[in-house]
Design a protein around this motif. Structure first.
Motif, PDB file in Angstrom:
ATOM      1  N   UNK A 126       0.832  -1.238  -0.052  1.00 38.23           N
ATOM      2  CA  UNK A 126       0.077  -0.023  -0.013  1.00 38.23           C
ATOM      3  C   UNK A 126       0.894   1.337  -0.061  1.00 38.23           C
ATOM      4  N   UNK A 127       1.860   1.082   0.638  1.00 35.37           N
ATOM      5  CA  UNK A 127       3.056   2.390   0.889  1.00 35.37           C
ATOM      6  C   UNK A 127       4.310   1.734   0.222  1.00 35.37           C
ATOM      7  N   UNK A 128       5.258   2.475  -0.286  1.00 37.53           N
ATOM      8  CA  UNK A 128       6.461   2.119  -0.550  1.00 37.53           C
ATOM      9  C   UNK A 128       7.185   1.895   0.679  1.00 37.53           C
ATOM     10  N   UNK A 129       8.002   0.614   0.562  1.00 37.61           N
ATOM     11  CA  UNK A 129       8.813   0.208   1.892  1.00 37.61           C
ATOM     12  C   UNK A 129       8.155  -0.973   2.575  1.00 37.61           C
ATOM     13  N   UNK A 130       6.734  -1.113   2.264  1.00 44.44           N
ATOM     14  CA  UNK A 130       6.165  -2.065   3.106  1.00 44.44           C
ATOM     15  C   UNK A 130       6.376  -3.492   2.366  1.00 44.44           C
TER      16      UNK A 130
END
Ligand code: R5P
Length: 294
Positions: free
Chosen positions: A96-100
């Motif tokens: 859902x978010x970059x880095x997840x």
């Protein structure tokens, strides 16, 4: 076939064994002083091994018990079927978010790595995760017949509602069994007051008994909002049903305070509302996947 369960299986493993006409064995478990878990299979499987572990809280401990049990069952070289009534970490199914991370992918990859030959889940949040990240035969059982049969005869002029478009398939199936119309809720913001309201996409709830169907009730926020808005829109009574009663942070009180008449769930997660057994649907799905691995 031998069906293995842990003491936390909430009766599902033993029921499944009975329905399949097979042997049930309770797996030995203990926790070491440092918190690490231990499992031991008490007897070798007679034919296929079916391991039943629901991975509700504490999720990490139960996931580890499940993986250890599956690895242990692999030592006899017979097929191993994992039955996971509630699969934890399934909702984080994309970044859902970059880095997840994608936690659903991690769990499915771990199951493959311990040599599972087939997988049976109950109402996984997004079945496409199995298509994408699990290469063995699988089923994700939607307990719609059981849900409908609990409510059959109890509702007047029923309307089945999904809290969002993503949950529509489940509502459609339950409605089909009840011979009722179905719809999903959409969120709308009043441009003048800024107030957010949810309402059915196309049907009216007025004078109807509304049955809201979802996969999970966690905090109860989603269901409570849907219930409040349905009652405000003229629904006669509102009922809530879900597959997995995660029920945290006073979810039941929240739902009752929102005016929900009755809250019901299957027994994939133990709770005071987990009144519907998924064992019959699981037995059917186990038979189906066995046909694919035989
Ligand atoms: C979300 O996509 C799920 O389908 C459920 O609607 C959600 O997990 C319910 O959570 P809560 O009860 O906290 O609103």
């Amino acid at each position: 076939m031998t069906v293995y369960g842990l003491d936390s299986s909430n009766g599902i493993a033993a029921r499944l064994a009975r329905l399949l006409g097979d042997k049930y064995a309770m797996v030995e478990t203990k926790t070491f002083p440092d918190g690490e878990v231990y499992v031991r299979v008490p007897e070798r499987p007679e034919g296929v091994a079916v391991a039943v572990v629901s991975t509700y809280a504490p999720q990490e401990k139960r996931l580890m018990q499940l993986l250890m049990l599956l690895e242990a069952l692999g030592q006899w070289g017979t097929p191993v079927v994992a039955v996971i009534p509630y699969m934890a970490y399934a909702r984080q199914d994309k970044r859902f978010l970059e880095g997840e991370p994608i936690s659903a992918r991690i769990v499915l990859g771990a199951l493959e790595s311990v040599g599972v030959d087939a997988l049976v889940l109950v109402d996984v949040h997004q079945p496409r995760v199995l298509d994408e990240w699990f290469r063995e035969p699988w089923r994700s059982v939607i307990p719609y017949r059981e849900m409908a049969s609990y409510f059959r005869g109890k509702l007047e002029k029923p309307l089945v509602l999904a809290p969002d478009r993503g949950a529509l398939q489940r509502a459609r199936l339950v409605a089909g069994e009840l011979g009722a119309p179905f719809d999903f809720l959409v969120k709308e913001r009043d441009r003048v007051t800024g107030e957010v309201r949810v309402q059915p996409k196309s049907l009216s709830v007025e004078g109807r008994d509304v049955l809201i169907v979802d996969d999970i009730i966690s905090t109860g926020g989603t269901m409570a909002l849907a219930a409040q808005n349905s009652l405000e829109a003229g629904a006669k009574r509102v009922y809530a049903v879900c597959s997995h009663a995660v029920m945290v942070r006073g979810a039941l009180d929240r739902l009752l305070a929102a005016g929900v008449e009755d809250v019901v769930a299957t027994d994939t997660v133990p709770s005071p509302v987990s009144k519907i057994s998924v064992a019959p649907s699981l037995a059917e799905a186990v038979r189906e996947v066995l046909g694919e691995i035989a």
